[in-house]
Write a protein that holds these residues in place. Structure first.
Motif, PDB file in Angstrom:
ATOM      1  N   ARG A  18     -20.160 -36.032 -28.724  1.00 12.11           N
ATOM      2  CA  ARG A  18     -20.488 -34.607 -28.628  1.00 12.11           C
ATOM      3  C   ARG A  18     -21.883 -34.469 -28.001  1.00 12.11           C
ATOM      4  N   ASN A  33     -26.608 -29.693 -35.045  1.00 18.11           N
ATOM      5  CA  ASN A  33     -25.602 -28.712 -35.484  1.00 18.11           C
ATOM      6  C   ASN A  33     -25.567 -28.515 -36.990  1.00 18.11           C
ATOM      7  N   SER A  46     -28.199 -25.901 -50.671  1.00 18.26           N
ATOM      8  CA  SER A  46     -27.958 -26.583 -49.395  1.00 18.26           C
ATOM      9  C   SER A  46     -28.821 -26.054 -48.261  1.00 18.26           C
ATOM     10  N   THR A  96     -17.156 -31.620 -35.746  1.00 19.62           N
ATOM     11  CA  THR A  96     -17.896 -32.630 -34.982  1.00 19.62           C
ATOM     12  C   THR A  96     -16.931 -33.349 -34.049  1.00 19.62           C
ATOM     13  N   ALA A 146     -26.945 -35.550 -40.530  1.00 21.03           N
ATOM     14  CA  ALA A 146     -25.900 -34.618 -41.016  1.00 21.03           C
ATOM     15  C   ALA A 146     -24.633 -35.079 -40.312  1.00 21.03           C
ATOM     16  N   ASN A 197     -17.810 -28.622 -41.032  1.00 21.93           N
ATOM     17  CA  ASN A 197     -17.919 -30.053 -40.707  1.00 21.93           C
ATOM     18  C   ASN A 197     -17.532 -30.385 -39.267  1.00 21.93           C
ATOM     19  N   ASP A 229     -25.047 -37.216 -45.259  1.00 24.24           N
ATOM     20  CA  ASP A 229     -24.597 -35.829 -45.279  1.00 24.24           C
ATOM     21  C   ASP A 229     -24.763 -35.334 -46.713  1.00 24.24           C
TER      22      ASP A 229
HETATM   23  C1  LIG Z   1     -21.300 -29.103 -38.079  1.00 20.48           C
HETATM   24  S1  LIG Z   1     -21.585 -30.588 -38.941  1.00 20.48           S
HETATM   25  C2  LIG Z   1     -22.586 -31.484 -37.742  1.00 20.48           C
HETATM   26  C3  LIG Z   1     -22.069 -32.880 -37.486  1.00 20.48           C
HETATM   27  C4  LIG Z   1     -22.792 -33.664 -36.394  1.00 20.48           C
HETATM   28  N1  LIG Z   1     -24.196 -33.792 -36.659  1.00 20.48           N
HETATM   29  C5  LIG Z   1     -22.547 -33.031 -35.033  1.00 20.48           C
HETATM   30  O1  LIG Z   1     -23.493 -32.511 -34.456  1.00 20.48           O
HETATM   31  O2  LIG Z   1     -21.428 -33.085 -34.557  1.00 20.48           O
HETATM   32  C6  LIG Z   1     -22.818 -30.055 -40.117  1.00 20.48           C
HETATM   33  C7  LIG Z   1     -22.947 -30.984 -41.329  1.00 20.48           C
HETATM   34  O3  LIG Z   1     -24.150 -30.649 -42.019  1.00 20.48           O
HETATM   35  C8  LIG Z   1     -23.933 -30.914 -43.390  1.00 20.48           C
HETATM   36  N2  LIG Z   1     -24.967 -30.215 -44.185  1.00 20.48           N
HETATM   37  C9  LIG Z   1     -25.065 -28.887 -44.471  1.00 20.48           C
HETATM   38  N3  LIG Z   1     -26.143 -28.658 -45.228  1.00 20.48           N
HETATM   39  C10 LIG Z   1     -26.742 -29.854 -45.432  1.00 20.48           C
HETATM   40  C11 LIG Z   1     -27.894 -30.281 -46.143  1.00 20.48           C
HETATM   41  N4  LIG Z   1     -28.662 -29.421 -46.816  1.00 20.48           N
HETATM   42  N5  LIG Z   1     -28.219 -31.593 -46.134  1.00 20.48           N
HETATM   43  C12 LIG Z   1     -27.440 -32.495 -45.462  1.00 20.48           C
HETATM   44  N6  LIG Z   1     -26.346 -32.155 -44.770  1.00 20.48           N
HETATM   45  C13 LIG Z   1     -26.001 -30.858 -44.755  1.00 20.48           C
HETATM   46  C14 LIG Z   1     -22.525 -30.406 -43.633  1.00 20.48           C
HETATM   47  O4  LIG Z   1     -21.943 -30.973 -44.787  1.00 20.48           O
HETATM   48  C15 LIG Z   1     -21.823 -30.824 -42.331  1.00 20.48           C
HETATM   49  O5  LIG Z   1     -21.133 -32.045 -42.484  1.00 20.48           O
END
Ligand SMILES: C[S@@+](CC[C@H](N)C(=O)[O-])C[C@H]1O[C@@H](n2cnc3c(N)ncnc32)[C@H](O)[C@@H]1O
Length: 284
Positions: free
Chosen positions: A90, A229, A30, A86, A121, A84, A153
């Motif tokens: 935001r 994020n 990841s 969010t 994401a 996760n 995601d």
């Molecule tokens: C904290 S959330 C951010 C949500 C939204 N973008 C926000 O800013 O509110 C981070 C997301 O990144 C995803 N994520 C982590 N590693 C990833 C990867 N290699 N490729 C795609 N998504 C990934 C996680 O599953 C998670 O849902």
């Protein structure tokens, strides 16, 4: 009255070697770097799975993850580890910028090409739904015809939540009442206490699993990409790889939105800074 047998499984310990193996696997698959406090996080997120899955130890569990050719257990492991958090609207400055600067120029662009956006994401969906509502607010019904959004995601579990578009009332308290009324349906009966994103918003979005470590070299180019994020969980090397991948996916003149708590300093890229946490690919 018979009393059911209760088997009390003992919580398995996590050895340094097991923790290292999990940290490495998570990083490879990841890009997520587990920082200090990782032992507590891994225990909090995985111990129950190891216990109730009947694996006996983290080592046994890891063997199972590696032997599972379907990849389902690896997905479940990454689902459990990823953060996760969010919310709707935001970092609201980004949606103001989208409404006042990005979208008006795209709407005025000659020709009938669709406007393409990507929430890269998207977690449980609040971000892509906010983008869609912002488009609808500016463009009205035209947004439904002209705007196509991809929401992706790594986590298939969180994508199911995103696709369902159902949220507890407590998750929508920061959405202005008019917006809520216009774009959401209130849950009734068994659904009381929840809202569902309405069809006009949902139909603008396609959900798909995409790993940011495996971005395709070619294909669709986007007028704007939100990737917020998530890079905060990556080290400099992975950030570089992801930023390069995203840059390739931007149309000329396309915008990249990152989080205000992230920075592209330290990565090599050809994008121009336009506003806090907003970058743009050159027009030519
Ligand atoms: C904290 S959330 C951010 C949500 C939204 N973008 C926000 O800013 O509110 C981070 C997301 O990144 C995803 N994520 C982590 N590693 C990833 C990867 N290699 N490729 C795609 N998504 C990934 C996680 O599953 C998670 O849902």
């Amino acid at each position: 009255m018979s009393v059911p047998d209760v088997v009390w499984a003992e919580a398995p310990d996590l050895s340094d070697r097991e923790l290292k193996a999990i940290t490495r696997l998570v990083y490879e698959k990841s890009g997520i770097t587990l920082h200090s406090g990782k032992r507590a996080l891994v225990l909090a997120r995985l111990q129950k799975r190891v216990m109730h899955g009947g694996y006996g130890s983290f080592e046994q569990y890891l063997k199972h993850v590696q032997a599972d050719t379907s990849g389902d257990e690896l997905t479940a492991l990454l689902d459990a580890i990823a953060t996760n958090h969010t919310s709707f609207f935001r970092e609201s400055q980004h949606f103001d910028f989208l409404r006042t600067t990005v979208l008006p120029a795209l709407v005025a662009r000659p020709g009938a090409a669709p406007i393409l956006g990507w929430s890269a994401a998207c977690s449980s969906g609040e971000e892509p739904y906010t983008i869609a509502m912002t488009c609808l607010q500016l463009m009205g019904d035209d947004a439904g015809r002209r705007v196509r959004l991809l929401a992706s995601d790594l986590s298939t579990k969180i994508l199911r939540v995103a696709k369902a578009g159902v949220y507890g009332d407590d998750r929508v308290t920061n959405i202005p009442f008019d917006t809520l009324k216009k774009y959401f349906e209130k849950g009734l009966g068994a659904q009381k206490g929840t809202v569902r994103v309405g069809p006009a918003v949902r139909k603008m979005i396609e959900f798909q699993q995409v790993n940011l470590l495996e971005l395709p070299q070619s294909g669709t180019l986007y007028d704007f990409i939100f990737c917020r994020n998530v890079m905060i969980y990556f080290d400099a090397q992975v950030q570089q790889r992801v930023v390069q991948g995203l840059e390739r996916k931007l149309a000329p003149g396309g915008y990249l939105f990152i989080s205000h708590s992230e920075s592209l300093n330290g990565t090599t890229h050809g994008l121009n800074w336009v506003a806090p946490a907003i970058y743009r690919r050159a027009l030519k």
